[in-house]
Write an enzyme that holds these catalytic residues in place. Structure first.
Site, PDB file in Angstrom:
ATOM      1  CB  SER A   1     -27.175 -38.877  -7.247  1.00 43.48           C
ATOM      2  OG  SER A   1     -25.942 -38.361  -7.721  1.00 43.48           O
TER       3      SER A   1
ATOM      4  CE  LYS B   1     -24.122 -35.620  -5.847  1.00 42.14           C
ATOM      5  NZ  LYS B   1     -23.997 -36.339  -7.126  1.00 42.14           N
TER       6      LYS B   1
ATOM      7  CB  SER C   1     -25.528 -38.184 -10.802  1.00 43.25           C
ATOM      8  OG  SER C   1     -26.048 -39.411 -10.365  1.00 43.25           O
TER       9      SER C   1
END
Lengths: 95, 521
Positions: free
Chosen positions: B187, B79, B211
């Site tokens: 997210s 990420k 998330s």
């Protein structure tokens, strides 16, 4: 509680975010929607309840008071948009 | 199996160790898959092909000598929130333009030390603020799953070759995919899409309000947010420091256990990293759950929740009961206040954490007539709408005269939320079962959600309680809805009892199976 246009502009100034008149108007509506949503917290009886300071009960770790790192000036300024001799450059602050 | 990207981490690990395949082969297979799929799915914002090939070569050298680490040769996606030395790290924000840190986050350093390979940086909501991956400066990620219609197809009579099958007509069912593009959740939308679409063997992710777990549920993958303090936050771009935790998204429960074992550590560089040894999570998989007490909280049945979600929850209860667990009804009375309290605590912490983006030390700078003008213009141009909204809320609730009414009240409510869980665990409940999300994946540019930020926030209604209380939570796929979209269940455990989550999630996985999207990209 709700915010008006003036408050939004003041908060934007505190947050150092430039907002146009149009932005501020749109944000007023959005912020009021969120503040309206969080309003329900007022119905909770919190008498005698301490505010949370740490989610896990643990003693704050303390490290030895010794130098463990350093001499990295070049690394620290490596990503800055403007530098000179390992200093960050900013617009003139003092006349 | 010809396509190496189809292997789970545990399968690839066995083949790499058995020298049936090489790290270079599997890395090349993933890089080729990314090359084909990424223009459509937009899961990666930076692909580090050269670095991946170098790391694969080094892994192969170790594997030949029988020296590989626990993740030797396994290609992962990272990420964009994780600081990776010399590599694009921007939290998918314009304000961090060009930022390449001179350090490596503890979590990624742990993965590389165990032999994992970095394929690239994954798309996400800007600064991890969002539930649809639509707030990214790099554009939305597309969910590899699409809605579909179940059709009954009449089969023609066919004859297939010598001694082949003869099909005498009849019917079969087939799914016809809809064209509408869906969000992967957020997210960690890039992480979820990359794992689900076979663009990495597993991915790192972070979870501040849901998330990891919400995108995992939206893509039929497994995602675990460990207990606060289990993974070091050092080197991860901060959003809300008292809530942020890193964790993996993986294709199955075992892979998630393997990844978490490597990501978790005790780290002197993070004062909230907890000083406890990391257990072997994989060993928990397959242990019977007979006699385990599973709590079913009545407050997780919300108005307007689709019947399919309720049915899924009941299915989960039945599976665990069949496996010998004892099901008990429980109450977590402050559940409904978790989301509003979160929308005070998280923006307050964010407004303070994001003060560092000032156009001086890194990233974007927009010139101004003086230094304050430069700050204001830089931040106005650098942050997206959702990020600005949260900084504004945070600044407001922390400003003079409002602190007690908002922030202090929210932190008191947070203690009550935590106490609810403590009471239930003290009464002997081992694990709590809920739905992971109140709906399946929704469409890109959903008008209702765009018009009202609170509608988007409601996505995290079942996951945010766990962050507020610092507990571990895992989302595990449990079935498909009528439109063929994956739905997930969530298990919540005691602090640092991730093992029980893996143990129980494995039982659900065994009953439900695993799910793959039908390839259209």
């Amino acid at each position: 509680m709700s915010v008006d246009l003036q408050t939004v502009k003041r908060v934007a100034r505190l947050a150092r975010i430039a907002v146009s008149e149009e932005d501020a108007e749109r944000m007023t509506g959005e912020l009021n929607a969120i503040l309206g949503f969080v309003e329900q917290l007022n119905e909770v009886d919190v008498s005698g309840v301490e505010p949370m300071t740490s989610v896990t009960p643990m003693e704050m770790k303390k490290r030895q008071d010794v130098v463990t790192d350093g001499n990295k000036a070049a690394d620290i300024v490596a990503n800055a948009p403007a530098t000179e001799e390992n200093f960050f450059l900013v617009p003139k602050v003092v006349e | 199996m010809s396509d190496l990207t189809q292997l789970t981490i545990s399968q690839a690990r066995a083949r790499l160790r058995g020298k049936e395949i090489t790290a270079t082969e599997i890395t090349e297979a993933y890089l080729a898959a990314i090359d084909r799929a990424n223009p459509v799915l937009n899961a990666y914002v930076a692909v580090t092909g050269d670095k991946a090939r170098d790391m694969a070569k080094a892994s192969d050298a170790r594997l030949v000598k029988g020296e590989g680490g626990s993740l030797e040769g396994i290609p992962l996606g990272i990420k964009d929130l994780f600081g990776t030395e010399g590599v694009h790290t921007q939290a998918c924000s314009h304000v961090l333009d060009g930022f390449k840190p001179r350090y490596e986050s503890t979590v990624t350093a742990n993965l590389w030390a165990d032999g994992a390979i970095m394929l690239g940086k994954l798309n996400m909501d800007e600064f991890a603020m969002g539930s649809s991956n639509e707030t990214s400066y790099y554009g939305p990620v597309i969910n590899p799953w699409r809605r579909s219609r179940l059709d009954t197809v009449v089969m023609p009579t066919t004859h297939q070759g010598d001694g082949g099958f003869v099909s005498a007509g009849g019917t079969k069912t087939a799914r016809t995919l809809d064209n509408a593009q869906l969000v992967p959740g957020g997210s960690s939308g890039g992480s979820a899409t990359a794992v689900s679409a076979f663009l990495c063997a597993g991915a790192t992710a972070t979870d501040t309000g849901g998330s990891i777990r919400q995108p995992a549920a939206f893509t039929g993958t497994v995602g675990i947010k460990p207990t606060y303090g289990r993974c070091s936050r050092w080197g991860i771009v901060a959003f809300a420091s008292s809530l942020d935790q890193a964790g993996p998204i993986a294709r199955d429960v075992r892979d998630a256990a393997i990844l978490l074992k490597s990501m978790a550590s005790v780290d002197a560089k993070d004062t909230t990293s907890v000083d406890r040894p990391v257990p072997d999570y994989e060993a928990a998989i397959g242990k019977p759950i007979k006699g385990m007490k599973v709590g079913i909280p009545k407050e997780y049945r919300v108005d307007g929740m689709p019947e399919e979600i309720e049915a899924l929850w009941q299915k989960g209860i039945a599976w665990l009961k069949d496996a010998g667990a004892e099901i008990v009804d429980i109450s977590l009375p402050h559940t409904k206040y978790a989301l509003p309290a979160y929308y005070i605590v998280a923006p307050a912490e964010a407004s303070s954490n994001l003060a560092r983006y000032d156009g001086v030390r890194y990233g974007l700078r927009v010139p101004g007539k003086d230094i304050v003008d430069m700050y204001e213009k830089t931040r106005a141009a650098g942050f997206g709408r959702e990020v600005k909204r949260r900084i504004m809320i945070g600044t407001y609730v922390l400003s003079a005269g409002y602190y007690d009414a908002y922030y202090l009240q929210a932190q008191k409510v947070r203690n009550l939320i935590k106490r609810d869980f403590e009471n239930v665990f003290a009464a002997g409940v081992d694990v709590i079962l809920t739905a992971a999300t109140p709906s399946a994946a929704f469409g890109i540019a959903d008008e209702d959600m765009a018009a009202d930020p609170v509608k988007m926030y409601l996505n995290d209604i079942f996951t945010v309680t766990v962050n507020m209380a610092g507990l571990p939570g895992i989302a595990v796929p449990a079935g498909l809805d009528a439109k063929g979209l994956p739905l997930g269940l969530q298990l919540i455990g005691r602090p640092f009892d991730e093992e029980t989550l893996f143990q129980t999630a494995a039982v659900i996985e065994q009953a439900a199976g695993t799910f793959q999207p039908q390839k259209w990209w």
